[in-house]
Design a protein around this motif. Sequence first.
Motif, PDB file in Angstrom:
ATOM      1  N   VAL A  44      -2.622  -0.950   9.459  1.00 27.09           N
ATOM      2  CA  VAL A  44      -3.766  -0.763   8.572  1.00 27.09           C
ATOM      3  C   VAL A  44      -3.355  -1.208   7.175  1.00 27.09           C
ATOM      4  O   VAL A  44      -2.166  -1.253   6.855  1.00 27.09           O
ATOM      5  CB  VAL A  44      -4.260   0.701   8.563  1.00 27.09           C
ATOM      6  CG1 VAL A  44      -4.780   1.101   9.941  1.00 27.09           C
ATOM      7  CG2 VAL A  44      -3.178   1.665   8.108  1.00 27.09           C
ATOM      8  N   ALA A  45      -4.339  -1.522   6.343  1.00 29.16           N
ATOM      9  CA  ALA A  45      -4.049  -1.997   4.997  1.00 29.16           C
ATOM     10  C   ALA A  45      -3.930  -0.862   3.987  1.00 29.16           C
ATOM     11  O   ALA A  45      -3.201  -0.976   3.002  1.00 29.16           O
ATOM     12  CB  ALA A  45      -5.140  -2.976   4.545  1.00 29.16           C
ATOM     13  N   PHE A  68       7.668   6.936   3.584  1.00 31.55           N
ATOM     14  CA  PHE A  68       8.076   5.788   4.398  1.00 31.55           C
ATOM     15  C   PHE A  68       7.054   4.657   4.498  1.00 31.55           C
ATOM     16  O   PHE A  68       7.342   3.633   5.111  1.00 31.55           O
ATOM     17  CB  PHE A  68       8.445   6.255   5.810  1.00 31.55           C
ATOM     18  CG  PHE A  68       9.662   7.134   5.845  1.00 31.55           C
ATOM     19  CD1 PHE A  68      10.927   6.620   5.617  1.00 31.55           C
ATOM     20  CD2 PHE A  68       9.535   8.491   6.091  1.00 31.55           C
ATOM     21  CE1 PHE A  68      12.054   7.423   5.646  1.00 31.55           C
ATOM     22  CE2 PHE A  68      10.652   9.314   6.129  1.00 31.55           C
ATOM     23  CZ  PHE A  68      11.921   8.778   5.898  1.00 31.55           C
ATOM     24  N   TRP A  69       5.869   4.835   3.947  1.00 32.35           N
ATOM     25  CA  TRP A  69       4.864   3.762   3.976  1.00 32.35           C
ATOM     26  C   TRP A  69       4.717   3.142   2.618  1.00 32.35           C
ATOM     27  O   TRP A  69       4.728   3.845   1.633  1.00 32.35           O
ATOM     28  CB  TRP A  69       3.511   4.317   4.409  1.00 32.35           C
ATOM     29  CG  TRP A  69       3.366   4.563   5.879  1.00 32.35           C
ATOM     30  CD1 TRP A  69       4.336   4.550   6.831  1.00 32.35           C
ATOM     31  CD2 TRP A  69       2.148   4.893   6.548  1.00 32.35           C
ATOM     32  NE1 TRP A  69       3.790   4.856   8.048  1.00 32.35           N
ATOM     33  CE2 TRP A  69       2.458   5.070   7.905  1.00 32.35           C
ATOM     34  CE3 TRP A  69       0.835   5.061   6.128  1.00 32.35           C
ATOM     35  CZ2 TRP A  69       1.489   5.401   8.857  1.00 32.35           C
ATOM     36  CZ3 TRP A  69      -0.117   5.394   7.061  1.00 32.35           C
ATOM     37  CH2 TRP A  69       0.212   5.552   8.422  1.00 32.35           C
ATOM     38  N   PRO A  70       4.541   1.851   2.527  1.00 32.69           N
ATOM     39  CA  PRO A  70       4.644   0.894   3.614  1.00 32.69           C
ATOM     40  C   PRO A  70       6.081   0.827   4.141  1.00 32.69           C
ATOM     41  O   PRO A  70       7.031   0.911   3.374  1.00 32.69           O
ATOM     42  CB  PRO A  70       4.225  -0.432   3.001  1.00 32.69           C
ATOM     43  CG  PRO A  70       3.992  -0.199   1.549  1.00 32.69           C
ATOM     44  CD  PRO A  70       4.221   1.230   1.250  1.00 32.69           C
ATOM     45  N   GLY A  71       6.195   0.641   5.461  1.00 28.41           N
ATOM     46  CA  GLY A  71       7.512   0.553   6.064  1.00 28.41           C
ATOM     47  C   GLY A  71       7.486   0.710   7.566  1.00 28.41           C
ATOM     48  O   GLY A  71       6.423   0.850   8.176  1.00 28.41           O
ATOM     49  N   ILE A  98       1.385   1.268   7.820  1.00 31.80           N
ATOM     50  CA  ILE A  98       1.163   0.228   6.816  1.00 31.80           C
ATOM     51  C   ILE A  98       2.466  -0.543   6.728  1.00 31.80           C
ATOM     52  O   ILE A  98       3.533   0.049   6.521  1.00 31.80           O
ATOM     53  CB  ILE A  98       0.774   0.816   5.444  1.00 31.80           C
ATOM     54  CG1 ILE A  98      -0.574   1.534   5.533  1.00 31.80           C
ATOM     55  CG2 ILE A  98       0.723  -0.296   4.386  1.00 31.80           C
ATOM     56  CD1 ILE A  98      -1.005   2.230   4.244  1.00 31.80           C
ATOM     57  N   SER A  99       2.404  -1.838   6.914  1.00 30.90           N
ATOM     58  CA  SER A  99       3.607  -2.664   6.932  1.00 30.90           C
ATOM     59  C   SER A  99       4.105  -2.942   5.515  1.00 30.90           C
ATOM     60  O   SER A  99       3.321  -3.115   4.589  1.00 30.90           O
ATOM     61  CB  SER A  99       3.314  -3.994   7.632  1.00 30.90           C
ATOM     62  OG  SER A  99       4.468  -4.818   7.624  1.00 30.90           O
TER      63      SER A  99
END
Length: 191
Positions: A44-45, A68-71, A98-99
Amino acid sequence: RGDVIVFPTETLYGLGADALNSAAVKKVFQLKGRDPNNPFPVLVADRTMLNSLVAEISPLADKLMACFWPGPLTLVLPARENLAPPLVNSTGGIGVRISSQPIANEIVRILGRPITATSANPSGQPGAQTLAQARNYFSGKIEIFVDGGELNAETGSTVAAVMENKIKIIRAGEIGKDQLQIIVGKGIEIE
Protein backbone atom coordinates in the motif's frame (compact mmCIF):
# COMPACT_ATOMS: atom_id res chain seq x y z
CA ARG A 1 -4.92 -3.53 -17.63
CA GLY A 2 -4.86 -6.55 -15.35
CA ASP A 3 -1.32 -7.48 -16.35
CA VAL A 4 1.47 -8.68 -14.07
CA ILE A 5 4.82 -6.90 -13.84
CA VAL A 6 8.16 -7.71 -12.24
CA PHE A 7 9.42 -4.90 -10.00
CA PRO A 8 12.01 -4.37 -7.27
CA THR A 9 11.09 -4.35 -3.60
CA GLU A 10 13.40 -3.65 -0.68
CA THR A 11 14.17 -7.36 -0.43
CA LEU A 12 13.67 -9.29 -3.70
CA TYR A 13 12.07 -8.73 -7.09
CA GLY A 14 8.31 -9.10 -6.87
CA LEU A 15 5.34 -9.99 -9.06
CA GLY A 16 3.04 -7.00 -9.08
CA ALA A 17 -0.58 -6.85 -10.14
CA ASP A 18 -3.56 -4.73 -9.14
CA ALA A 19 -4.53 -6.46 -5.89
CA LEU A 20 -8.17 -5.41 -6.30
CA ASN A 21 -8.45 -6.96 -9.78
CA SER A 22 -9.33 -10.64 -9.16
CA ALA A 23 -8.32 -11.72 -12.70
CA ALA A 24 -4.89 -10.09 -12.26
CA VAL A 25 -4.43 -11.73 -8.85
CA LYS A 26 -5.34 -15.09 -10.40
CA LYS A 27 -2.60 -14.57 -13.02
CA VAL A 28 -0.03 -14.08 -10.26
CA PHE A 29 -1.07 -17.35 -8.62
CA GLN A 30 -0.81 -19.12 -11.99
CA LEU A 31 2.62 -17.65 -12.77
CA LYS A 32 3.98 -18.72 -9.40
CA GLY A 33 2.25 -22.08 -9.42
CA ARG A 34 1.04 -21.26 -5.93
CA ASP A 35 -1.91 -22.66 -4.03
CA PRO A 36 -4.69 -20.01 -4.00
CA ASN A 37 -5.28 -20.90 -0.34
CA ASN A 38 -1.86 -19.42 0.44
CA PRO A 39 -2.38 -15.65 -0.07
CA PHE A 40 0.43 -13.27 -0.81
CA PRO A 41 1.02 -9.84 0.68
CA VAL A 42 0.15 -6.53 -0.89
CA LEU A 43 1.87 -3.17 -0.89
CA VAL A 44 0.00 0.00 0.00
CA ALA A 45 1.13 3.59 -0.50
CA ASP A 46 -0.19 5.13 2.69
CA ARG A 47 -2.52 4.87 5.66
CA THR A 48 -5.60 5.73 3.58
CA MET A 49 -4.95 2.82 1.22
CA LEU A 50 -4.20 0.58 4.20
CA ASN A 51 -7.53 1.49 5.78
CA SER A 52 -9.33 0.44 2.59
CA LEU A 53 -8.02 -3.12 3.13
CA VAL A 54 -7.97 -3.69 6.89
CA ALA A 55 -10.85 -3.68 9.34
CA GLU A 56 -8.82 -2.48 12.31
CA ILE A 57 -5.31 -1.54 13.37
CA SER A 58 -4.47 -2.44 16.95
CA PRO A 59 -2.15 -0.25 19.06
CA LEU A 60 0.47 -3.02 18.82
CA ALA A 61 0.28 -3.06 15.00
CA ASP A 62 0.41 0.73 15.00
CA LYS A 63 3.62 0.64 17.06
CA LEU A 64 5.25 -1.80 14.62
CA MET A 65 4.19 0.29 11.61
CA ALA A 66 5.61 3.45 13.19
CA CYS A 67 8.98 1.79 13.64
CA PHE A 68 9.37 -0.49 10.61
CA TRP A 69 7.32 1.13 7.82
CA PRO A 70 8.25 1.83 5.16
CA GLY A 71 10.29 -1.35 5.24
CA PRO A 72 10.46 -5.15 5.02
CA LEU A 73 7.83 -6.00 7.62
CA THR A 74 4.55 -7.45 6.33
CA LEU A 75 1.83 -7.36 8.96
CA VAL A 76 -1.15 -9.69 8.80
CA LEU A 77 -4.12 -7.66 10.01
CA PRO A 78 -7.90 -8.30 10.02
CA ALA A 79 -9.16 -7.85 6.46
CA ARG A 80 -12.26 -5.89 5.45
CA GLU A 81 -15.17 -8.14 4.49
CA ASN A 82 -15.40 -7.08 0.83
CA LEU A 83 -11.91 -8.25 -0.26
CA ALA A 84 -11.30 -10.96 -2.84
CA PRO A 85 -10.75 -14.36 -1.17
CA PRO A 86 -7.28 -14.95 -2.71
CA LEU A 87 -5.93 -12.01 -0.68
CA VAL A 88 -7.40 -13.14 2.63
CA ASN A 89 -6.07 -16.04 4.70
CA SER A 90 -8.15 -18.71 6.44
CA THR A 91 -8.36 -16.64 9.64
CA GLY A 92 -9.57 -13.49 7.85
CA GLY A 93 -6.24 -11.67 7.72
CA ILE A 94 -4.46 -9.82 4.91
CA GLY A 95 -0.70 -9.26 4.69
CA VAL A 96 0.17 -5.60 4.07
CA ARG A 97 3.19 -3.30 4.09
CA ILE A 98 4.52 -0.01 2.81
CA SER A 99 7.72 -0.60 0.86
CA SER A 100 10.88 1.36 1.47
CA GLN A 101 11.96 0.71 -2.13
CA PRO A 102 11.33 4.01 -4.00
CA ILE A 103 10.33 2.37 -7.30
CA ALA A 104 7.87 -0.01 -5.63
CA ASN A 105 6.38 2.78 -3.57
CA GLU A 106 5.99 5.02 -6.62
CA ILE A 107 4.27 2.25 -8.62
CA VAL A 108 1.69 1.82 -5.86
CA ARG A 109 1.24 5.57 -5.45
CA ILE A 110 0.75 6.22 -9.18
CA LEU A 111 -1.61 3.25 -9.63
CA GLY A 112 -3.58 4.46 -6.63
CA ARG A 113 -4.41 0.89 -5.65
CA PRO A 114 -2.60 -1.81 -3.68
CA ILE A 115 -0.41 -4.22 -5.65
CA THR A 116 0.59 -7.80 -5.00
CA ALA A 117 4.07 -8.23 -3.58
CA THR A 118 4.99 -11.89 -3.79
CA SER A 119 8.55 -12.74 -4.79
CA ALA A 120 9.25 -13.10 -8.52
CA ASN A 121 9.94 -16.81 -8.66
CA PRO A 122 7.97 -19.98 -9.21
CA SER A 123 6.98 -21.58 -5.90
CA GLY A 124 9.86 -23.61 -4.51
CA GLN A 125 12.55 -21.74 -6.48
CA PRO A 126 14.92 -19.10 -5.01
CA GLY A 127 13.69 -15.50 -5.05
CA ALA A 128 15.07 -13.28 -7.81
CA GLN A 129 17.74 -10.83 -6.62
CA THR A 130 18.42 -9.59 -10.16
CA LEU A 131 16.30 -8.72 -13.14
CA ALA A 132 18.14 -11.42 -15.13
CA GLN A 133 16.97 -14.06 -12.64
CA ALA A 134 13.38 -12.81 -12.87
CA ARG A 135 13.55 -12.81 -16.68
CA ASN A 136 14.87 -16.37 -16.57
CA TYR A 137 11.77 -17.40 -14.63
CA PHE A 138 9.15 -15.38 -16.52
CA SER A 139 10.46 -14.44 -19.99
CA GLY A 140 7.64 -14.79 -22.51
CA LYS A 141 5.03 -14.78 -19.71
CA ILE A 142 5.40 -11.20 -18.46
CA GLU A 143 5.93 -8.14 -20.67
CA ILE A 144 7.10 -5.52 -18.17
CA PHE A 145 10.25 -5.90 -16.07
CA VAL A 146 11.23 -2.84 -13.99
CA ASP A 147 14.97 -2.72 -13.29
CA GLY A 148 15.98 -1.82 -9.76
CA GLY A 149 19.53 -3.16 -9.96
CA GLU A 150 20.85 -6.05 -7.91
CA LEU A 151 18.99 -6.53 -4.64
CA ASN A 152 21.09 -7.65 -1.70
CA ALA A 153 18.54 -9.23 0.63
CA GLU A 154 18.88 -12.93 1.31
CA THR A 155 15.24 -13.33 2.33
CA GLY A 156 11.92 -11.63 1.74
CA SER A 157 10.05 -9.45 4.17
CA THR A 158 9.32 -10.73 7.65
CA VAL A 159 5.65 -11.72 7.83
CA ALA A 160 4.02 -11.38 11.24
CA ALA A 161 0.42 -11.77 12.38
CA VAL A 162 -0.53 -9.26 15.04
CA MET A 163 -2.98 -10.42 17.68
CA GLU A 164 -4.16 -8.52 20.75
CA ASN A 165 -1.06 -9.04 22.93
CA LYS A 166 0.95 -11.41 20.79
CA ILE A 167 2.88 -11.51 17.53
CA LYS A 168 3.24 -14.69 15.51
CA ILE A 169 6.08 -14.75 12.98
CA ILE A 170 4.68 -16.55 9.95
CA ARG A 171 7.85 -16.19 7.88
CA ALA A 172 11.27 -15.12 9.11
CA GLY A 173 12.80 -12.41 6.96
CA GLU A 174 14.84 -9.24 7.03
CA ILE A 175 13.57 -8.07 10.42
CA GLY A 176 14.39 -10.50 13.21
CA LYS A 177 12.43 -11.52 16.28
CA ASP A 178 14.90 -9.62 18.52
CA GLN A 179 14.30 -6.38 16.61
CA LEU A 180 10.54 -6.79 16.99
CA GLN A 181 10.86 -7.58 20.70
CA ILE A 182 12.87 -4.40 21.37
CA ILE A 183 10.06 -2.30 19.90
CA VAL A 184 7.09 -4.04 21.52
CA GLY A 185 8.68 -4.70 24.90
CA LYS A 186 9.02 -7.80 27.04
CA GLY A 187 5.32 -7.93 27.93
CA ILE A 188 4.38 -8.96 24.39
CA GLU A 189 4.89 -12.59 23.40
CA ILE A 190 6.50 -13.27 20.02
CA GLU A 191 6.38 -16.78 18.66
